[in-house]
Design a protein around this motif. Sequence first.
Motif, PDB file in Angstrom:
ATOM      1  N   ASP A  51       0.862  -1.191   0.000  1.00  0.00           N
ATOM      2  CA  ASP A  51       0.000   0.000   0.000  1.00  0.00           C
ATOM      3  C   ASP A  51       0.894   1.235   0.000  1.00  0.00           C
ATOM      4  O   ASP A  51       1.610   1.491   0.969  1.00  0.00           O
ATOM      5  CB  ASP A  51      -0.907  -0.010   1.227  1.00  0.00           C
ATOM      6  CG  ASP A  51      -1.838   1.195   1.287  1.00  0.00           C
ATOM      7  OD1 ASP A  51      -1.824   2.025   0.348  1.00  0.00           O
ATOM      8  OD2 ASP A  51      -2.580   1.318   2.283  1.00  0.00           O
ATOM      9  N   MET A  52       0.868   1.994  -1.086  1.00  0.00           N
ATOM     10  CA  MET A  52       1.762   3.149  -1.224  1.00  0.00           C
ATOM     11  C   MET A  52       1.076   4.477  -0.921  1.00  0.00           C
ATOM     12  O   MET A  52       1.560   5.539  -1.307  1.00  0.00           O
ATOM     13  CB  MET A  52       2.359   3.155  -2.627  1.00  0.00           C
ATOM     14  CG  MET A  52       3.262   1.967  -2.868  1.00  0.00           C
ATOM     15  SD  MET A  52       3.979   1.953  -4.513  1.00  0.00           S
ATOM     16  CE  MET A  52       3.432   0.362  -5.100  1.00  0.00           C
ATOM     17  N   THR A  53      -0.031   4.421  -0.222  1.00  0.00           N
ATOM     18  CA  THR A  53      -0.748   5.639   0.155  1.00  0.00           C
ATOM     19  C   THR A  53       0.168   6.568   0.954  1.00  0.00           C
ATOM     20  O   THR A  53       0.805   6.152   1.925  1.00  0.00           O
ATOM     21  CB  THR A  53      -1.987   5.300   1.000  1.00  0.00           C
ATOM     22  OG1 THR A  53      -2.816   4.390   0.275  1.00  0.00           O
ATOM     23  CG2 THR A  53      -2.779   6.552   1.334  1.00  0.00           C
ATOM     24  N   GLY A  54       0.223   7.825   0.545  1.00  0.00           N
ATOM     25  CA  GLY A  54       1.012   8.818   1.269  1.00  0.00           C
ATOM     26  C   GLY A  54       2.458   8.918   0.840  1.00  0.00           C
ATOM     27  O   GLY A  54       3.192   9.786   1.324  1.00  0.00           O
ATOM     28  N   LEU A  55       2.905   8.051  -0.077  1.00  0.00           N
ATOM     29  CA  LEU A  55       4.293   8.109  -0.538  1.00  0.00           C
ATOM     30  C   LEU A  55       4.419   9.036  -1.746  1.00  0.00           C
ATOM     31  O   LEU A  55       3.475   9.171  -2.529  1.00  0.00           O
ATOM     32  CB  LEU A  55       4.788   6.713  -0.930  1.00  0.00           C
ATOM     33  CG  LEU A  55       4.716   5.608   0.125  1.00  0.00           C
ATOM     34  CD1 LEU A  55       5.344   4.331  -0.424  1.00  0.00           C
ATOM     35  CD2 LEU A  55       5.397   6.032   1.420  1.00  0.00           C
ATOM     36  N   GLN A  59       9.558   7.503  -3.559  1.00  0.00           N
ATOM     37  CA  GLN A  59       9.369   6.478  -2.534  1.00  0.00           C
ATOM     38  C   GLN A  59       8.539   5.319  -3.068  1.00  0.00           C
ATOM     39  O   GLN A  59       8.851   4.144  -2.830  1.00  0.00           O
ATOM     40  CB  GLN A  59       8.688   7.094  -1.308  1.00  0.00           C
ATOM     41  CG  GLN A  59       9.562   8.093  -0.554  1.00  0.00           C
ATOM     42  CD  GLN A  59       8.782   8.869   0.491  1.00  0.00           C
ATOM     43  OE1 GLN A  59       7.570   9.072   0.362  1.00  0.00           O
ATOM     44  NE2 GLN A  59       9.460   9.304   1.531  1.00  0.00           N
ATOM     45  N   ALA A  60       7.488   5.648  -3.802  1.00  0.00           N
ATOM     46  CA  ALA A  60       6.625   4.604  -4.381  1.00  0.00           C
ATOM     47  C   ALA A  60       7.411   3.734  -5.362  1.00  0.00           C
ATOM     48  O   ALA A  60       7.230   2.508  -5.421  1.00  0.00           O
ATOM     49  CB  ALA A  60       5.428   5.238  -5.075  1.00  0.00           C
ATOM     50  N   ALA A  61       8.305   4.355  -6.120  1.00  0.00           N
ATOM     51  CA  ALA A  61       9.128   3.600  -7.075  1.00  0.00           C
ATOM     52  C   ALA A  61      10.051   2.624  -6.346  1.00  0.00           C
ATOM     53  O   ALA A  61      10.269   1.496  -6.802  1.00  0.00           O
ATOM     54  CB  ALA A  61       9.938   4.563  -7.937  1.00  0.00           C
ATOM     55  N   ALA A  62      10.598   3.059  -5.190  1.00  0.00           N
ATOM     56  CA  ALA A  62      11.480   2.186  -4.404  1.00  0.00           C
ATOM     57  C   ALA A  62      10.704   0.981  -3.875  1.00  0.00           C
ATOM     58  O   ALA A  62      11.201  -0.155  -3.898  1.00  0.00           O
ATOM     59  CB  ALA A  62      12.098   2.970  -3.248  1.00  0.00           C
ATOM     60  N   VAL A  63       9.494   1.217  -3.390  1.00  0.00           N
ATOM     61  CA  VAL A  63       8.657   0.128  -2.883  1.00  0.00           C
ATOM     62  C   VAL A  63       8.290  -0.822  -4.022  1.00  0.00           C
ATOM     63  O   VAL A  63       8.352  -2.053  -3.875  1.00  0.00           O
ATOM     64  CB  VAL A  63       7.389   0.690  -2.201  1.00  0.00           C
ATOM     65  CG1 VAL A  63       6.385  -0.426  -1.903  1.00  0.00           C
ATOM     66  CG2 VAL A  63       7.758   1.426  -0.925  1.00  0.00           C
ATOM     67  N   GLN A  64       7.909  -0.252  -5.181  1.00  0.00           N
ATOM     68  CA  GLN A  64       7.517  -1.083  -6.321  1.00  0.00           C
ATOM     69  C   GLN A  64       8.684  -1.946  -6.800  1.00  0.00           C
ATOM     70  O   GLN A  64       8.499  -3.096  -7.221  1.00  0.00           O
ATOM     71  CB  GLN A  64       7.005  -0.201  -7.468  1.00  0.00           C
ATOM     72  CG  GLN A  64       6.338  -0.979  -8.596  1.00  0.00           C
ATOM     73  CD  GLN A  64       5.113  -1.746  -8.108  1.00  0.00           C
ATOM     74  OE1 GLN A  64       4.214  -1.181  -7.490  1.00  0.00           O
ATOM     75  NE2 GLN A  64       5.079  -3.050  -8.377  1.00  0.00           N
ATOM     76  N   TYR A  65       9.885  -1.426  -6.720  1.00  0.00           N
ATOM     77  CA  TYR A  65      11.097  -2.166  -7.097  1.00  0.00           C
ATOM     78  C   TYR A  65      11.190  -3.451  -6.277  1.00  0.00           C
ATOM     79  O   TYR A  65      11.480  -4.533  -6.803  1.00  0.00           O
ATOM     80  CB  TYR A  65      12.310  -1.272  -6.840  1.00  0.00           C
ATOM     81  CG  TYR A  65      13.635  -1.790  -7.339  1.00  0.00           C
ATOM     82  CD1 TYR A  65      14.164  -1.350  -8.539  1.00  0.00           C
ATOM     83  CD2 TYR A  65      14.382  -2.700  -6.590  1.00  0.00           C
ATOM     84  CE1 TYR A  65      15.395  -1.802  -9.006  1.00  0.00           C
ATOM     85  CE2 TYR A  65      15.611  -3.164  -7.038  1.00  0.00           C
ATOM     86  CZ  TYR A  65      16.113  -2.711  -8.242  1.00  0.00           C
ATOM     87  OH  TYR A  65      17.339  -3.161  -8.688  1.00  0.00           O
TER      88      TYR A  65
END
Length: 360
Positions: A51-55, A59-65
């Motif tokens: 859940d990337m809410t608030g990123l 930051q969202a790209a790092a999580v998706q990686y």
Amino acid sequence: MSDKPKRKRSEVPPSSAANIEASPCFEPERFADTVYTLEGTALHLATEKEDMTGLDAEQAAAVQYCLDYIKQFVGEVHREMRLLIIPGSSGIADHIVVGDKHVECIDYKFGINSQGDPEGNRQVHSYVVGIFRQFPQSETVAVTLIYPRRDEIKRHTFTKEDGKRLELEIEGIATARRYAIESRLKYPSKACVYCAKAGNCSAFANAAMEIAKTVGDLEMTPFGITIPAIKDAHTAGKMKTLVDFMSKWVDKAKDQLLAVAMEAHITPEGYELAFRKAKRTVEDPAAAWQVLEDQESGVTQEEFLNSCSVSMTKLEESVAAHAPRGGKGKAKTEMGNLFASLGISKKKEDTPYLKKERKP
């Protein structure tokens, strides 16, 4: 209030295992949260919950990686799993995927610094030992360190024989730690830089005493900087003199190292030359406001004033300059009290420090 018992601190936490191996009495510093630690926690949680809410976009790209990498593994998934490594020591693995005879362990690293290859990483070794203990049917464990901001993935596979060897090594680290603490033995190493006990460490104190012998009459019994150890003003005074002497050397050494990096282009191994952003200030607020008006910026006077800071000292000097002779001090005090009562000004707490006495 929860009745849940407080978890006992891990004897050899995975993230401190290498430092404890170097200095068995090592204790990690407990710093207050920073923007970096808070971000790291948020990104770990976002990856765990998908859940990337608030990123923000980066930051969202790092999580998706990370999410793109872990989706290739099929099996029984465990997120944020606590592993018992050896009795008295445990740690939490970010992501584990369990197969019939193989386990994948993924550890997210959202910082920008690399922590070396998994094969020689004590934190990784701790996870491997814990996974073989938790899933004894496994024949192999692969651990991946994933650095999305470095576009870097490091992976190594460990066999069950590796696990047995590493378990003995981790147990050896724990045994050395217990013995060192009970015997009050200290082993100085580079880990000391990060140790919370550096201030009351006898090994550090012994090193300081060697310096003390060269500084006048500063010879004293070795001790750490602890309240029980400093029993009188004379000892405290000698300790303060020693600290000032060492601090002076440290400051000068830092200046020399920076000068060498800047001028001779010799940067200490493990470091890089960086620059802190300089603070920008408006030297002439009146001229700045005039420019904003001339440019029809749309900034209101209230918005402009809210972005300005006022020096109370300079303002008091201006008030005093307009006061009648003999009333300057009173005018400054009255203005200061009025501002404080209206909540216009705030005074920060005075910072305590040790000031050298003036001898009569």
